[in-house]
Motif scaffolding. Structure first.
Motif, PDB file in Angstrom:
ATOM      1  N   GLY A  89     -11.620  -0.173   3.909  1.00 23.16           N
ATOM      2  CA  GLY A  89     -10.641  -1.404   3.840  1.00 23.16           C
ATOM      3  C   GLY A  89      -9.472  -1.163   4.579  1.00 23.16           C
ATOM      4  N   ARG A  90      -8.410  -1.968   4.283  1.00 21.24           N
ATOM      5  CA  ARG A  90      -7.273  -1.926   4.992  1.00 21.24           C
ATOM      6  C   ARG A  90      -6.248  -1.851   4.009  1.00 21.24           C
ATOM      7  N   LEU A  91      -5.020  -0.940   4.304  1.00 19.50           N
ATOM      8  CA  LEU A  91      -3.936  -0.887   3.452  1.00 19.50           C
ATOM      9  C   LEU A  91      -2.866  -2.034   3.950  1.00 19.50           C
ATOM     10  N   LEU A  92      -2.402  -2.665   3.084  1.00 17.78           N
ATOM     11  CA  LEU A  92      -1.330  -3.835   3.415  1.00 17.78           C
ATOM     12  C   LEU A  92      -0.190  -3.945   3.074  1.00 17.78           C
ATOM     13  N   ALA A  93       0.921  -4.200   3.687  1.00 19.20           N
ATOM     14  CA  ALA A  93       2.222  -4.378   3.457  1.00 19.20           C
ATOM     15  C   ALA A  93       2.636  -5.269   2.665  1.00 19.20           C
ATOM     16  N   ALA A  94       3.784  -5.197   1.975  1.00 15.22           N
ATOM     17  CA  ALA A  94       3.922  -6.564   1.170  1.00 15.22           C
ATOM     18  C   ALA A  94       3.913  -7.868   1.732  1.00 15.22           C
ATOM     19  N   ASP A  95       4.130  -8.112   3.170  1.00 17.01           N
ATOM     20  CA  ASP A  95       4.352  -9.365   3.740  1.00 17.01           C
ATOM     21  C   ASP A  95       2.529  -9.758   4.205  1.00 17.01           C
ATOM     22  N   GLY A  96       1.484  -8.844   3.903  1.00 17.27           N
ATOM     23  CA  GLY A  96       0.237  -8.921   4.040  1.00 17.27           C
ATOM     24  C   GLY A  96      -0.350  -8.306   5.392  1.00 17.27           C
ATOM     25  N   SER A  97       0.636  -7.761   6.312  1.00 18.59           N
ATOM     26  CA  SER A  97       0.356  -7.148   7.385  1.00 18.59           C
ATOM     27  C   SER A  97      -0.515  -5.963   7.203  1.00 18.59           C
ATOM     28  N   ALA A  98      -1.393  -5.615   7.994  1.00 20.81           N
ATOM     29  CA  ALA A  98      -2.171  -4.324   8.104  1.00 20.81           C
ATOM     30  C   ALA A  98      -1.345  -3.023   8.467  1.00 20.81           C
ATOM     31  N   ILE A  99      -1.304  -2.025   7.400  1.00 22.76           N
ATOM     32  CA  ILE A  99      -0.483  -0.858   7.926  1.00 22.76           C
ATOM     33  C   ILE A  99      -1.703   0.160   8.549  1.00 22.76           C
ATOM     34  N   THR A 100      -2.947   0.298   7.805  1.00 22.22           N
ATOM     35  CA  THR A 100      -3.905   1.084   8.737  1.00 22.22           C
ATOM     36  C   THR A 100      -5.258   0.741   7.937  1.00 22.22           C
ATOM     37  N   GLY A 101      -6.360   1.071   8.636  1.00 20.52           N
ATOM     38  CA  GLY A 101      -7.560   0.678   8.011  1.00 20.52           C
ATOM     39  C   GLY A 101      -7.812   2.336   7.595  1.00 20.52           C
ATOM     40  N   PHE A 102      -8.836   2.064   6.499  1.00 18.52           N
ATOM     41  CA  PHE A 102      -8.919   3.348   5.694  1.00 18.52           C
ATOM     42  C   PHE A 102     -10.633   3.488   5.296  1.00 18.52           C
ATOM     43  N   VAL A 103     -11.029   4.666   5.127  1.00 17.51           N
ATOM     44  CA  VAL A 103     -12.210   4.877   4.101  1.00 17.51           C
ATOM     45  C   VAL A 103     -11.917   5.986   3.174  1.00 17.51           C
TER      46      VAL A 103
END
Length: 121
Positions: A89-103
């Motif tokens: 998935g993706r870790l999202l900031a409060a504004d909905g922007s992607a911080i990083t992808g993760f597994v």
């Protein structure tokens, strides 16, 4: 709750909702989290880190895919390795922007989530 995918989803919900009591309930006492920047040993230490020390607390996890297996490699149920779940998935900031992808790869035993290995972009 015995399904590994359900436990993984509950883990992300607990993090995103800052429900640290629920987070602790999901983890085995000897829980270990391996991530690119550090290894955190122990359930209590991990919960403390998430509550007080993580760099960004105002985040959410958008899980895009979940993969699950029981037993050993290839589903070999004679090999007692418990249950494995991988969440992409993706870790999202409060504004909905992607911080990083993760597994995140979860090892799940009878007492809860025993280990998570995190891989990021």
């Amino acid at each position: 709750m015995t399904d590994g995918a359900d436990r993984a989803r509950a883990y992300y919900r607990a993090l995103d909702e800052a429900d640290y009591g629920r987070l602790a309930d999901l983890l085995a006492a000897g829980f270990v989290h391996e991530r690119p920047d550090r290894t955190i040993d122990g359930r209590d230490r991990f919960v403390e880190f998430m509550r007080e020390e993580r760099p960004q607390k105002d985040t959410s996890h958008r899980v895009e895919a979940m993969f699950e297996t029981r037993g050993g490699v290839g589903g070999d149920t004679d090999d007692d390795h418990g249950e494995r779940v991988a969440a992409q998935g993706r870790l999202l900031a409060a504004d909905g922007s992607a911080i990083t992808g993760f597994v995140d790869v979860f090892a799940i035993g009878e007492t809860g989530i025993e280990r998570i290995e995190t891989y990021t972009d």
